[in-house]
Scaffold this motif. Structure first.
Motif: not given
Length: 220
Positions: A111-136
């Protein structure tokens, strides 16, 4: 539960991956397919109580993946997959954030979940969210229960170099270097064929759900 005959069919298909054998065993496939559809229906019902993104009116037939392989651009010309799978369980149809159950005998199911190999704007947005809200994110993936169930989240495929725009001394650099954001757990045959199979898979998906929420928030 998944019927043992379903696992037996998949095991036999793996040893006899040809159109001739498949057609001769089409009745076995039909029964296995219906078995997985029935399991998907029960899983949808159970998951809808844990995740508002899972609609209990979802057609389970649409959540069971095709067993036919696309061999047009593959060197491997065997016509059938050697597993059966359930996915597309959430309302989110634009990206692959959700849950995926692969059924394969020999204790190779998972069983798996999450997001496998996001590309383009999605990977940028996820990294930005981690940078801003890593605690979440760390409040989800660094809990003892999450690690016990799915292992160390940071031990997934990562960039060998720094992601563009981030420094090596960023305290969350190991999360920022991730290429995928997946929670994954192997399933034994006896777990899937046991009477509590649906409950077990639903409980595991419920543990993945907060990660999906974080990822969806990041890209929306």
């Amino acid at each position: 539960m998944i019927h043992p005959d379903t696992l037996a069919f998949i095991a036999d298909l793996k040893e006899n991956n040809s159109r001739e054998w498949f057609q001769a065993n089409k009745e076995r496939y039909d029964k296995a397919h219906e078995d997985v559809i029935a399991f998907a229906g029960k899983l949808i019902e159970a998951l809808s109580k844990e995740d508002a993104g899972v609609d209990d009116s979802l057609d389970p037939k649409k959540c069971v993946m095709r067993i036919y392989r696309d061999i047009r651009f593959s060197k491997d010309k065997t016509p059938y997959k050697t597993n059966m799978a359930i996915g597309r369980l959430t309302k989110n149809k634009t990206v692959e954030i959700g849950y995926y159950l692969q059924i394969e005998p020999g204790n190779k199911s998972f069983i798996a979940g999450g997001y496998w190999m996001p590309q383009g704007e999605h990977i940028k947005s996820i990294r930005q969210e981690i940078d801003y809200n890593a605690a979440d994110l760390t409040s989800i993936v660094d809990t003892a229960d999450f690690k016990k169930t799915f292992g160390e989240f940071r031990e997934q495929e990562k960039l060998k170099t720094l992601p563009k725009g981030y420094d090596a001394d960023n305290e969350n650099i190991e999360l920022l270097k991730l290429k995928s954001f997946i929670a994954y757990r192997d399933l034994k045959d006896k777990e899937l064929t046991g009477p509590n199979a649906v409950k077990l898979v639903a409980q595991l998906c419920a543990k993945i759900h907060p990660l999906n929420v974080f990822l969806n928030n990041a890209i929306n």
